[in-house]
Design a protein around this motif. Structure first.
Motif, PDB file in Angstrom:
ATOM      1  N   ILE A   1     -21.012  21.485 -38.765  1.00  0.00           N
ATOM      2  CA  ILE A   1     -21.969  20.423 -39.110  1.00  0.00           C
ATOM      3  C   ILE A   1     -23.116  20.973 -39.964  1.00  0.00           C
ATOM      4  CG2 ILE A   1     -21.447  19.086 -37.034  1.00  0.00           C
ATOM      5  CD1 ILE A   1     -24.059  20.149 -35.816  1.00  0.00           C
ATOM      6  N   THR A   2     -22.958  22.217 -40.441  1.00  0.00           N
ATOM      7  CA  THR A   2     -24.040  22.861 -41.189  1.00  0.00           C
ATOM      8  C   THR A   2     -23.599  23.179 -42.613  1.00  0.00           C
ATOM      9  OG1 THR A   2     -24.851  23.874 -39.153  1.00  0.00           O
ATOM     10  CG2 THR A   2     -25.645  24.812 -41.208  1.00  0.00           C
ATOM     11  N   ASP A   3     -24.497  22.939 -43.545  1.00  0.00           N
ATOM     12  CA  ASP A   3     -24.264  23.310 -44.935  1.00  0.00           C
ATOM     13  C   ASP A   3     -24.365  24.834 -45.050  1.00  0.00           C
ATOM     14  OD1 ASP A   3     -24.142  22.744 -47.890  1.00  0.00           O
ATOM     15  OD2 ASP A   3     -26.107  23.714 -47.774  1.00  0.00           O
ATOM     16  N   SER A   4     -23.336  25.452 -45.597  1.00  0.00           N
ATOM     17  CA  SER A   4     -23.255  26.919 -45.592  1.00  0.00           C
ATOM     18  C   SER A   4     -24.372  27.579 -46.397  1.00  0.00           C
ATOM     19  CB  SER A   4     -21.899  27.368 -46.134  1.00  0.00           C
ATOM     20  OG  SER A   4     -21.711  26.892 -47.455  1.00  0.00           O
ATOM     21  N   MET A   5     -24.841  26.939 -47.454  1.00  0.00           N
ATOM     22  CA  MET A   5     -25.839  27.578 -48.308  1.00  0.00           C
ATOM     23  C   MET A   5     -27.264  27.359 -47.786  1.00  0.00           C
ATOM     24  SD  MET A   5     -26.502  27.282 -52.420  1.00  0.00           S
ATOM     25  CE  MET A   5     -27.125  25.604 -52.365  1.00  0.00           C
ATOM     26  N   THR A   6     -27.629  26.121 -47.504  1.00  0.00           N
ATOM     27  CA  THR A   6     -29.018  25.810 -47.127  1.00  0.00           C
ATOM     28  C   THR A   6     -29.266  25.905 -45.624  1.00  0.00           C
ATOM     29  OG1 THR A   6     -28.543  23.446 -46.901  1.00  0.00           O
ATOM     30  CG2 THR A   6     -29.211  24.242 -49.093  1.00  0.00           C
ATOM     31  N   LYS A   7     -28.174  25.929 -44.818  1.00  0.00           N
ATOM     32  CA  LYS A   7     -28.257  25.960 -43.353  1.00  0.00           C
ATOM     33  C   LYS A   7     -28.840  24.668 -42.768  1.00  0.00           C
ATOM     34  CE  LYS A   7     -26.638  30.052 -43.656  1.00  0.00           C
ATOM     35  NZ  LYS A   7     -25.183  30.227 -43.471  1.00  0.00           N
ATOM     36  N   LEU A   8     -28.913  23.623 -43.588  1.00  0.00           N
ATOM     37  CA  LEU A   8     -29.282  22.306 -43.079  1.00  0.00           C
ATOM     38  C   LEU A   8     -28.017  21.612 -42.569  1.00  0.00           C
ATOM     39  CD1 LEU A   8     -31.643  21.049 -45.959  1.00  0.00           C
ATOM     40  CD2 LEU A   8     -32.300  22.147 -43.805  1.00  0.00           C
ATOM     41  N   TYR A   9     -28.192  20.514 -41.844  1.00  0.00           N
ATOM     42  CA  TYR A   9     -27.029  19.716 -41.447  1.00  0.00           C
ATOM     43  C   TYR A   9     -26.325  19.214 -42.700  1.00  0.00           C
ATOM     44  CZ  TYR A   9     -28.977  19.672 -36.720  1.00  0.00           C
ATOM     45  OH  TYR A   9     -29.458  20.042 -35.496  1.00  0.00           O
ATOM     46  N   ASN A  10     -24.984  19.150 -42.636  1.00  0.00           N
ATOM     47  CA  ASN A  10     -24.214  18.741 -43.813  1.00  0.00           C
ATOM     48  C   ASN A  10     -23.998  17.227 -43.871  1.00  0.00           C
ATOM     49  OD1 ASN A  10     -22.215  18.255 -41.920  1.00  0.00           O
ATOM     50  ND2 ASN A  10     -21.082  20.143 -42.380  1.00  0.00           N
ATOM     51  N   ARG A  11     -23.309  16.812 -44.907  1.00  0.00           N
ATOM     52  CA  ARG A  11     -23.089  15.372 -45.147  1.00  0.00           C
ATOM     53  C   ARG A  11     -22.252  14.735 -44.035  1.00  0.00           C
ATOM     54  NH1 ARG A  11     -24.200  11.676 -49.388  1.00  0.00           N
ATOM     55  NH2 ARG A  11     -23.601   9.658 -48.480  1.00  0.00           N
ATOM     56  N   LYS A  12     -21.307  15.522 -43.522  1.00  0.00           N
ATOM     57  CA  LYS A  12     -20.450  15.008 -42.444  1.00  0.00           C
ATOM     58  C   LYS A  12     -21.281  14.651 -41.212  1.00  0.00           C
ATOM     59  CE  LYS A  12     -16.563  16.441 -39.513  1.00  0.00           C
ATOM     60  NZ  LYS A  12     -15.632  17.550 -39.176  1.00  0.00           N
ATOM     61  N   TYR A  13     -22.190  15.544 -40.856  1.00  0.00           N
ATOM     62  CA  TYR A  13     -23.037  15.289 -39.678  1.00  0.00           C
ATOM     63  C   TYR A  13     -24.052  14.184 -39.982  1.00  0.00           C
ATOM     64  CZ  TYR A  13     -25.567  16.363 -35.377  1.00  0.00           C
ATOM     65  OH  TYR A  13     -26.145  16.286 -34.134  1.00  0.00           O
ATOM     66  N   PHE A  14     -24.497  14.102 -41.229  1.00  0.00           N
ATOM     67  CA  PHE A  14     -25.397  13.014 -41.618  1.00  0.00           C
ATOM     68  C   PHE A  14     -24.730  11.659 -41.386  1.00  0.00           C
ATOM     69  CE2 PHE A  14     -26.221   9.883 -44.984  1.00  0.00           C
ATOM     70  CZ  PHE A  14     -27.537   9.558 -44.682  1.00  0.00           C
ATOM     71  N   ASP A  15     -23.470  11.552 -41.816  1.00  0.00           N
ATOM     72  CA  ASP A  15     -22.755  10.274 -41.634  1.00  0.00           C
ATOM     73  C   ASP A  15     -22.688   9.884 -40.161  1.00  0.00           C
ATOM     74  OD1 ASP A  15     -22.357  10.100 -44.354  1.00  0.00           O
ATOM     75  OD2 ASP A  15     -20.372  11.036 -44.287  1.00  0.00           O
ATOM     76  N   LYS A  16     -22.474  10.846 -39.314  1.00  0.00           N
ATOM     77  CA  LYS A  16     -22.381  10.574 -37.872  1.00  0.00           C
ATOM     78  C   LYS A  16     -23.713  10.089 -37.311  1.00  0.00           C
ATOM     79  CE  LYS A  16     -21.042  12.794 -33.518  1.00  0.00           C
ATOM     80  NZ  LYS A  16     -20.544  14.032 -32.874  1.00  0.00           N
ATOM     81  N   ILE A  17     -24.814  10.783 -37.653  1.00  0.00           N
ATOM     82  CA  ILE A  17     -26.136  10.399 -37.150  1.00  0.00           C
ATOM     83  C   ILE A  17     -26.586   9.090 -37.790  1.00  0.00           C
ATOM     84  CG2 ILE A  17     -28.564  11.081 -36.984  1.00  0.00           C
ATOM     85  CD1 ILE A  17     -26.762  12.758 -35.230  1.00  0.00           C
ATOM     86  N   PHE A  18     -26.392   8.990 -39.086  1.00  0.00           N
ATOM     87  CA  PHE A  18     -26.864   7.808 -39.818  1.00  0.00           C
ATOM     88  C   PHE A  18     -26.147   6.540 -39.356  1.00  0.00           C
ATOM     89  CE2 PHE A  18     -27.056   5.118 -43.724  1.00  0.00           C
ATOM     90  CZ  PHE A  18     -28.435   4.968 -43.767  1.00  0.00           C
ATOM     91  N   ASP A  19     -24.850   6.641 -39.103  1.00  0.00           N
ATOM     92  CA  ASP A  19     -24.092   5.470 -38.642  1.00  0.00           C
ATOM     93  C   ASP A  19     -24.571   4.993 -37.270  1.00  0.00           C
ATOM     94  OD1 ASP A  19     -22.626   5.502 -40.929  1.00  0.00           O
ATOM     95  OD2 ASP A  19     -20.870   6.498 -40.066  1.00  0.00           O
TER      96      ASP A  19
END
Length: 370
Positions: free
Chosen positions: A202-220
């Motif tokens: 669930i983490t973006d490998s470069m920035t270490k922020l949550y990735n788009r996949k995890y965003f979709d889950k939380i945002f939905d």
């Protein structure tokens, strides 16, 4: 990973089982050998002392009967007595004797054999009987001595077996403890790895922020969570201004470093519970802030604009500043307004576009539901 873990555990359990079985077999073998040794000692005490003593009684009785016969009859037939005495004496003489016993018996053996003739007088038989009685007492002393030795050996054997069993229990306990420790350690490692892999997924490998996949889950789930808790929730979109020009000027390596710096600043600023920072793609970031009002949101976005600019990352081809800046668009979801997630995303994107149209390095907020 789990398969290898269970293989490792199975191997260790197999080794433990083998060690326990080998230890039990060894202990059983030693126990049986000690029991056999004990049996031999009992046999020696019984057959080596008790049975020969019975023969000595029989020999004494035969000598006494022989004396009576000689006193009663002038022509006493001695052969039956000789035969019986000889038989019993040979049995006794041939039974097991240690070195000391053999020395004693050998001396009396001559007297007994010499007495088995018709020339022997009654006085000689009486003398032999005395020696036989001496042997009986001697055998009793030997039997007592052997019994003491036996009891001592028996006690020693009990201790030997007891300590062997204790040693077996300790060894088994150590190996079982080691395997349990290994299982717990491996299990903890698996949990750590699972957590790590879950986090990486669930983490973006470069920035270490949550990735788009995890965003979709939380945002939905954002509207549902807001409704259940009666929270006002903000969705924020952030975009680095003129990032294409930045990459063209400084190269993609420095572009990646800039993305990391901006991500780090966002993550450090939005670090409280119910605050989530995402990399949505490219130079675009997203933030979801649960339980927040418009006043607080404005203060936060103003701080973010200033903080990114204060990083002083050079951007000489930016049309609004000489450093990297960001534009922001945000929407506030009001509980029970039941606005769809797609619409919320579209509104935030439109607000971001307005910030760019109005000169960039600023934020635009739409309070949904008002």
């Amino acid at each position: 990973m789990k398969k290898e873990f269970y293989k490792s555990v199975g191997f260790k359990l197999g080794v433990l089982s083998f060690i326990i079985l080998a230890s039990l077999f060894t202990s059983s073998f030693m126990f049986n050998s000690q029991i056999d040794k004990l049996k031999k000692q009992i046999d020696y005490i019984y057959f080596g002392n008790y049975m020969p003593v019975l023969k000595l009684h029989s020999i004494e009785e035969n000598y006494n009967d022989l004396i009576k016969c000689m006193r009663s009859y002038k022509k006493c037939k001695r052969d039956p007595f000789f035969k019986s005495i000889k038989k019993d004496w040979d049995y006794y003489n041939n039974s097991y004797k240690d070195i000391e016993e053999r020395k004693v018996v050998s001396k009396i053996d001559k007297s007994v054999n010499n007495s088995l003739t018709y020339k022997t007088k009654i006085s000689t038989y009486k003398n032999v009987i005395k020696r036989i009685n001496f042997l009986k007492e001697y055998e009793k002393k030997i039997a007592y001595k052997k019994r003491v030795e036996f009891l001592k050996e028996y006690s020693s054997m009990k201790d030997y077996l007891f300590y062997n069993m204790i040693a077996l229990i300790i060894v088994s306990f150590i190996f079982i403890s080691f395997i349990i420790y290994s299982i717990i350690k491996k299990d903890n490692q698996l949990k750590i790895l699972t957590k790590k892999y879950a986090l990486e997924s669930i983490t973006d490998s470069m920035t270490k922020l949550y990735n788009r996949k995890y965003f979709d889950k939380i945002f939905d789930n954002m509207p549902f969570i807001s409704n259940q808790n009666s929270w006002h929730t903000a969705f924020v979109m952030l975009d680095i201004d003129f990032f294409k020009q930045y990459n063209d000027t400084y190269g993609h390596d420095l572009g990646d470093e800039t993305l990391k710096a901006v991500a780090k600043e966002l993550k450090e600023y939005f670090n409280k519970d119910y605050e989530y920072v995402f990399r949505l793609g490219g130079e675009e970031f997203g933030v979801i802030l649960f339980d927040i009002d418009e006043k607080t949101l404005k203060e936060c976005l103003k701080d973010v604009n200033n903080n990114i600019q204060s990083l002083n990352i050079e951007h000489k081809n930016s049309k609004i500043a000489n450093v990297v800046t960001i534009s922001i668009g945000a929407v506030i979801y009001k509980p029970y307004s039941y606005t769809s997630c797609n619409k919320l995303y579209k509104i935030a994107d439109e607000c971001l576009y307005k910030s760019k149209e109005n000169g960039r390095n600023q934020f635009t907020i739409y309070n949904e539901g008002e």
